[in-house]
Write an enzyme that holds these catalytic residues in place. Structure first.
Site, PDB file in Angstrom:
ATOM      1  N   ASP A  95      29.875  42.156  39.673  1.00  0.00           N
ATOM      2  CA  ASP A  95      30.402  40.805  39.785  1.00  0.00           C
ATOM      3  C   ASP A  95      30.312  40.422  41.264  1.00  0.00           C
ATOM      4  O   ASP A  95      29.981  41.247  42.124  1.00  0.00           O
ATOM      5  CB  ASP A  95      31.832  40.693  39.226  1.00  0.00           C
TER       6      ASP A  95
HETATM    7  C1  NOJ Z   1      32.658  35.610  39.437  1.00  0.00           C
HETATM    8  C2  NOJ Z   1      32.941  35.622  37.977  1.00  0.00           C
HETATM    9  O1  NOJ Z   1      33.895  36.628  37.682  1.00  0.00           O
HETATM   10  C3  NOJ Z   1      31.709  35.869  37.119  1.00  0.00           C
HETATM   11  O2  NOJ Z   1      32.061  35.657  35.780  1.00  0.00           O
HETATM   12  C4  NOJ Z   1      30.560  35.001  37.560  1.00  0.00           C
HETATM   13  O3  NOJ Z   1      29.437  35.253  36.744  1.00  0.00           O
HETATM   14  C5  NOJ Z   1      30.264  35.257  39.008  1.00  0.00           C
HETATM   15  N1  NOJ Z   1      31.422  34.930  39.791  1.00  0.00           N
HETATM   16  C6  NOJ Z   1      29.043  34.485  39.506  1.00  0.00           C
HETATM   17  O4  NOJ Z   1      29.308  33.144  39.643  1.00  0.00           O
END
Ligand code: NOJ
Length: 731
Positions: A268
């Site tokens: 993530d």
């Molecule tokens: C953080 C989020 O938890 C995730 O779901 C997302 O895909 C990423 N940011 C990228 O934007």
């Protein structure tokens, strides 16, 4: 058909820097970019990003959009970098691209995985037309605590439902052929147990038994991998003290060794770097070492792989073999996407003018929206309303609102095409002027004279549509709440409007289950309308005026009080179970409220009534290697057509680990005309009765089970059957 590229040969030609480059996905700072969905951590401006592409030192970019600019970036990668390895262009396309479909939680309420497949397909068609190859969806987390803001992105509290939707969405995004121009590579997230954050607080710790991890949180990932998903995103949280992004048991043990996952794992956003704040890694270099060695393949945005892997390899803290394995997995996914043969796939600049599919996608968005709405109550059949001859007041801060239609995590939606509530309702009325609209209050604040105006409008009307609830900003990432209730200003409005005595129909906007106040509960009808997307107004008009009968069912339990969280229907049996209406002391209950839901999982009404015939089993016993047929006749005994969601639940009466009160094991949505009936049949095998035993191995235990075919998780009468031991006596 995937590419014929020889990955081993390619790997053999790559420098260490080129290999490391493949292991990073960076914010796309060149194309128009979604800036506000993640914390600001931009280390690479457009110039540096271009240089990295040219040097072949970046594998993927994310959250930029646009086919023309994307094509140019790809051209640099393919024509100007030494080895010409194509870039993978990803983004968060969660519930629609330009056409916005209901939030995933809302769509789950349809209990129609096929609908989710179709909306994911439509999103893929739109996203791949705008220069994207890869989406960070579906979210397959199981969410049992409604305080957590990201419940909105999930399929709710049930593992079986989540698994069905997870698989369907992967099929939808990826389509039949991964190399097709309109196939969007899916990502399962967030691996794992992100939905189990303590106290529903986003990013918080997860303390979870291995059995609950396996029984509740992992099956949707497995189902989606079986459906063909090739990327997985590691979650922000730790699990029992080990951050998921550096969790070898998860990323290598379960995912690869047990499940045979062949794709790659992406972190993530900066979750590898965050190992330092967790106190799990000493510094960035250590964070890179721990996560790559655990099985993370691609680092999102932190730069820790780019900055430290070369040193780690030189020092022997990361083996070249481990690094090569990660590179190979990423190249392999690119090859399966057909990117070496056709690097410009999904980067075809579309002709000017409206896209040919728009009308089709609007129709799908409207259908998906109305199928997602759940009618909690409809006292005296106050709904549907008539389209003429009735004075209707539309009251509430969401009456005209255009800011809170799409819901969280829609970053590319075309807001010019969104239909708000007032517009949709007026368009459906025979006399559009028979609708009076009054806000009454703002989302969080009172308006001077607002309540008086709302009360006057309510008194003057024969029916009130009361549009209240949560705004988008209360839901989604980092939006945990302590009280899952309406803001005070809206609460005051609800009380005043209900007190007028005019029939009130609540149109609740929400991204989670809410604890409904007594005044809200006293409304004549309540529709749970989530965030429905582009076609909100038209879809709700279809339901309110009876052109379509509500058919959604709750994918989450609606509690009596906020303090019940985490509350979910399939909680393990207690030794002192709550007894409704009976002796209350020394029972599993709160001082203030019962240990029940106000509206249970699976609940939802329609404009007709269904009757369930007796449940019949093909045999009183389920033999170890056989299946049991379970059937009942369902009849529409009302005067309108409608759809019923027949739900199959089981309960294991005696087991070596305490089992849930009930567990969903099947469902089917059927449409019946008035007076029509149909037999619905399910098949159960011992595999459906399996759970993780005390030793954390899957086990099904012979003995008695209760079974329900019912319209919700708390209704129906059980029948019982016996699971017979294996012929050898083993079991
Ligand atoms: C953080 C989020 O938890 C995730 O779901 C997302 O895909 C990423 N940011 C990228 O934007």
């Amino acid at each position: 058909m995937s590419d014929r590229v020889d990955i081993d040969a390619l790997l053999g030609r790559m420098t260490l820097q080129e290999k490391i480059g493949q292991l990073s996905v960076l914010a796309d700072s060149i194309r128009p970019f979604a800036f506000d969905v993640n914390p600001d951590s931009f280390q690479w401006g457009p110039q540096r990003t271009r240089e990295l592409i040219q040097a072949g030192e970046v594998g993927a970019l994310f959250n930029g959009v646009g086919a023309a600019e994307g094509r140019e970036l790809q051209r640099i990668a393919v024509e100007e970098s030494r080895l010409g390895i194509p870039l993978l262009l990803g983004a968060d396309v969660i519930h629609g691209m330009r056409t916005v479909f209901p939030i995933p939680l809302g769509e789950a309420a349809s209990f129609e995985p096929e609908l989710a497949r179709r909306t994911a397909r439509a999103a893929a068609v739109e996203a791949t037309r705008e220069g994207l190859h890869w989406t960070f969806a579906p979210v397959v987390d199981v969410a049992r605590d409604q305080r957590w803001g990201r419940v909105a992105e999930t399929t709710g509290e049930d593992t079986y439902l989540a698994s069905q939707f997870a698989a369907a969405r992967v099929r939808g995004f990826q389509g039949e052929d991964l190399t097709a121009n309109d196939s969007l590579l899916a990502t399962l997230k967030h691996f794992a147990a992100y939905g189990a954050v303590s106290a529903g607080l986003d990013y918080n710790t997860v303390d979870l038994s291995p059995q609950t991890l396996h029984d509740v949180h992992l099956p949707p990932f497995k189902a989606a991998i079986d459906a063909g998903a090739l990327t997985v995103m590691s979650s922000f949280n730790d699990i029992n003290g080990v951050p998921a992004t550096a969790n070898r048991d998860l990323l290598t043990g379960i995912l690869r060794e047990q499940w045979g996952f062949e794709g790659f794992v992406v972190s993530d956003y900066t979750s590898d770097f965050e190992l330092i704040a967790h106190g799990y890694a000493a510094d960035e270099k250590h964070a890179a070492q721990l996560s790559l060695n655990a099985g993370l393949d691609m680092s999102m945005q932190s730069g820790v792989f780019m900055d430290h892997l070369a040193t780690l390899v030189a020092e022997g803290a990361v083996s070249l073999q481990t690094l090569d394995a990660a590179v190979r997995r990423i190249l392999d996914v690119k090859a399966r996407m057909g990117m070496f043969d056709n690097p410009y796939r999904s980067l075809v600049v579309p002709p000017e003018g409206p896209a040919p599919y728009l009308a089709e996608h609007d129709a799908l968005a409207r259908d998906a929206a109305r199928r997602s709405v759940v009618m909690l109550k409809n006292a005296s059949d106050v709904l549907p309303l008539r389209k003429s001859g009735q004075r209707i007041a539309l009251i509430g801060p969401f009456a005209r609102d255009r800011e809170n239609l799409a819901g969280c995590w829609n970053i590319f939606g075309d807001s010019t095409r969104e239909i708000d509530l007032e517009t949709g309702l007026r368009a459906a009325l025979d006399d559009p002027d028979s609708l009076t609209v009054v806000e009454g209050c703002e989302i969080e604040d009172a308006i001077e004279g607002g309540i008086e105006a709302a009360v006057a409008a309510a008194r003057d009307a024969e029916a009130v549509l009361l549009a209240v609830g949560e705004p988008t900003r209360f839901t989604g990432e980092a939006q945990s709440r302590t009280q899952i209730v309406l803001p005070a200003a809206q609460q005051a409005l609800v009380e005043a409007v209900i007190a007028t005595g005019t029939p009130v129909i609540v149109l609740l906007r929400n991204g989670r289950a809410l604890a409904l106040s007594l005044a809200l509960q006293a409304a004549d009808a309540i529709l749970v309308t989530w965030f429905l997307g582009s076609q909100t107004g038209h879809a709700l008009a279809d339901l309110v005026f009876g052109d379509h009968s509500p058919s959604g069912r709750l994918p989450i339990s609606f509690p009596h009080e906020s303090g019940q969280q985490p509350y979910y229907y399939n909680h393990p049996s207690s030794g002192r179970p709550y007894q409704p209406g009976g002796f209350e002391a020394f029972r599993t209950r709160w001082r203030e409220t019962a240990n029940t839901a106000l509206y249970p999982f699976g609940h939802g009404l329609t404009y007709t009534r269904f009757e369930y015939g007796e449940v019949e089993l093909s045999a009183p016993q389920l033999e170890w290697d056989e299946t049991l047929a379970v059937r009942a006749r369902i009849a529409n005994v009302g005067t309108r057509g409608g759809e019923e969601v027949v739900q199959l639940y089981v309960h294991d009466r005696v087991a070596s680990r305490v089992r849930p009160l009930r567990e969903l094991k099947g469902f089917e949505k059927i449409a019946l005309a008035p007076g029509e009936s149909r037999i619905v049949e399910f098949r159960l095998s011992r595999h459906d009765l399996q759970f993780r035993g005390v030793d954390n191995r899957p086990i099904a235990e012979p003995g008695l089970f209760d079974l329900w075919l019912a319209p919700s998780a708390t209704t129906g009468d059980p029948v019982s059957f016996e699971l017979r031991p294996a012929a050898s006596g083993a079991g």
